[in-house]
Motif scaffolding. Structure first.
Motif, mmCIF file in Angstrom:
data_model
loop_
_atom_site.group_PDB
_atom_site.id
_atom_site.type_symbol
_atom_site.label_atom_id
_atom_site.label_comp_id
_atom_site.label_asym_id
_atom_site.label_seq_id
_atom_site.Cartn_x
_atom_site.Cartn_y
_atom_site.Cartn_z
ATOM 1 N N UNK A 95 0.842 -1.199 0.000
ATOM 2 C CA UNK A 95 0.000 0.000 0.000
ATOM 3 C C UNK A 95 0.874 1.245 0.000
ATOM 4 N N UNK A 96 0.621 2.147 -0.934
ATOM 5 C CA UNK A 96 1.289 3.436 -0.978
ATOM 6 C C UNK A 96 0.379 4.528 -0.445
ATOM 7 N N UNK A 97 0.924 5.409 0.374
ATOM 8 C CA UNK A 97 0.146 6.506 0.958
ATOM 9 C C UNK A 97 0.928 7.796 0.798
ATOM 10 N N UNK A 145 -3.177 5.358 -2.087
ATOM 11 C CA UNK A 145 -4.179 6.327 -1.647
ATOM 12 C C UNK A 145 -3.552 7.707 -1.804
ATOM 13 N N UNK A 146 -3.987 8.421 -2.846
ATOM 14 C CA UNK A 146 -3.358 9.675 -3.250
ATOM 15 C C UNK A 146 -4.417 10.571 -3.887
ATOM 16 N N UNK A 147 -4.079 11.819 -4.237
ATOM 17 C CA UNK A 147 -5.054 12.666 -4.932
ATOM 18 C C UNK A 147 -5.634 11.992 -6.167
ATOM 19 N N UNK A 148 -6.931 12.167 -6.351
ATOM 20 C CA UNK A 148 -7.633 11.515 -7.463
ATOM 21 C C UNK A 148 -7.192 12.064 -8.801
ATOM 22 N N UNK A 272 -9.657 12.867 -3.115
ATOM 23 C CA UNK A 272 -8.727 11.785 -2.807
ATOM 24 C C UNK A 272 -9.245 10.493 -3.429
ATOM 25 N N UNK A 273 -8.333 9.763 -4.035
ATOM 26 C CA UNK A 273 -8.726 8.546 -4.731
ATOM 27 C C UNK A 273 -7.899 7.347 -4.330
#
Length: 302
Positions: A95-97, A145-148, A272-273
């Motif tokens: 998972x990347x955050x 989980x990063x900007x959409x 956030x997407x």
């Protein structure tokens, strides 16, 4: 080339000493010296430079040591996989955050994941959004989980919106603008601007926003690419302002004395997407992760 020899070379270079490497690996120093000689004979040149404070790598030595480090990493990952399997964990999820999310809401999400563990292990990576996208493309991550919306073309990736977000200008809680209604962009002209584009995946949005607000001569005095808490500390103590995601930054108001400005113009959305590869979205681990994250966000992000 014997993989064991490459691993030993990597340890020698990491510690900068044949003696220390021998102690760490529980072998004799002459044994490691012979290993170095074997590698150098095979390479046709020196792999170590000997200096006053120990040894360092030559160009070819550094390249071979990197191969040794990769062998060590793979061996360690294999051992972890065995331990996880014995513990009943079936598979893993990488998972990347993004840093802003990591500093605000995602820590609490992973607290819940500890208290109610999923049937798979979690491998967490915190980096800027652009780098996480590259990791997804290179199959180094399963989900991010990063900007959409990002200012780039991302073929082969699937994304879905997790929650709506918009940008806002934040100042210190004691700043007069924190209590003023309908603040004009001109009221911000004398403030020091702190740009946090790199940690939010915002790229040049700060510059674009300043131009749109009629402040073309204003330039950020500091551009931050690290921990967002540094920015909040600067806002607390100085006459500064920074453009941040409203809902995420709002979670810091209990820890830092900062407040959003009631700007009389609306700033752009910054939703956030959740990003995955197109082929990986239906993996059971990702489905479970998204379900858990959705429930968490419904009760946390307001």
């Amino acid at each position: 080339m014997d993989p064991k020899h490459l691993m030993q070379l990597a340890v020698i270079i990491e510690l900068g000493s044949v003696t220390k490497a021998a102690q760490k690996m529980n072998v004799t120093q002459p044994t490691l010296s012979r290993v170095v000689k074997i590698i150098e004979d095979r390479a046709g040149g020196a792999v170590l430079r000997r200096g006053r404070y120990g040894v360092s790598a030559t160009d070819i030595g550094a390249r071979l040591a990197e191969e040794g480090r990769e062998i060590i990493r793979r061996s360690e990952r294999a051992q972890i996989a065995i331990q996880e399997w014995r513990s009943g964990l079936k598979g893993e999820l990488r998972v990347g955050v993004g840093p802003m999310l990591a500093a605000t809401i995602m820590g609490d999400f992973f607290v819940e994941a500890i208290e109610d563990p999923p049937p798979y292990s979690l491998k967490l990576h915190c980096e800027v959004a652009a780098r996480l996208v590259e990791r997804l493309k290179n199959n180094e991550l399963d989900v991010a989980v990063i900007p959409y919306e990002l200012n780039r073309k991302d073929d082969g990736l699937y994304r879905e919106k997790l929650f709506t977000e918009h940008l806002s200008i934040f100042v210190g809680e004691n700043d007069p603008l924190a209590r003023k209604a309908k603040v004009s962009p001109k009221d911000l002209a004398q403030h020091h601007w702190i740009s946090v584009g790199a940690i939010s995946g915002l790229f040049d949005v700060t510059r674009e926003t300043l131009d749109r607000l009629g402040l073309p001569d204003v330039a950020p005095i500091i551009e931050s690419s690290g921990d967002v808490t540094m920015t909040f500390r600067m806002l607390e103590k100085t006459r500064s302002c920074s453009m941040l995601p409203f809902r995420m930054a709002g979670t810091f108001q209990e820890r830092f004395r900062v407040a959003p400005v009631d700007l009389d113009v609306e700033l752009q959305a910054r939703d956030i997407g959740l990003w995955t590869t197109t082929t990986g979205r239906d993996r059971p681990e990702i489905v479970d992760f998204v379900e858990r994250l959705t429930v968490f966000l419904q009760k946390t992000v307001r």
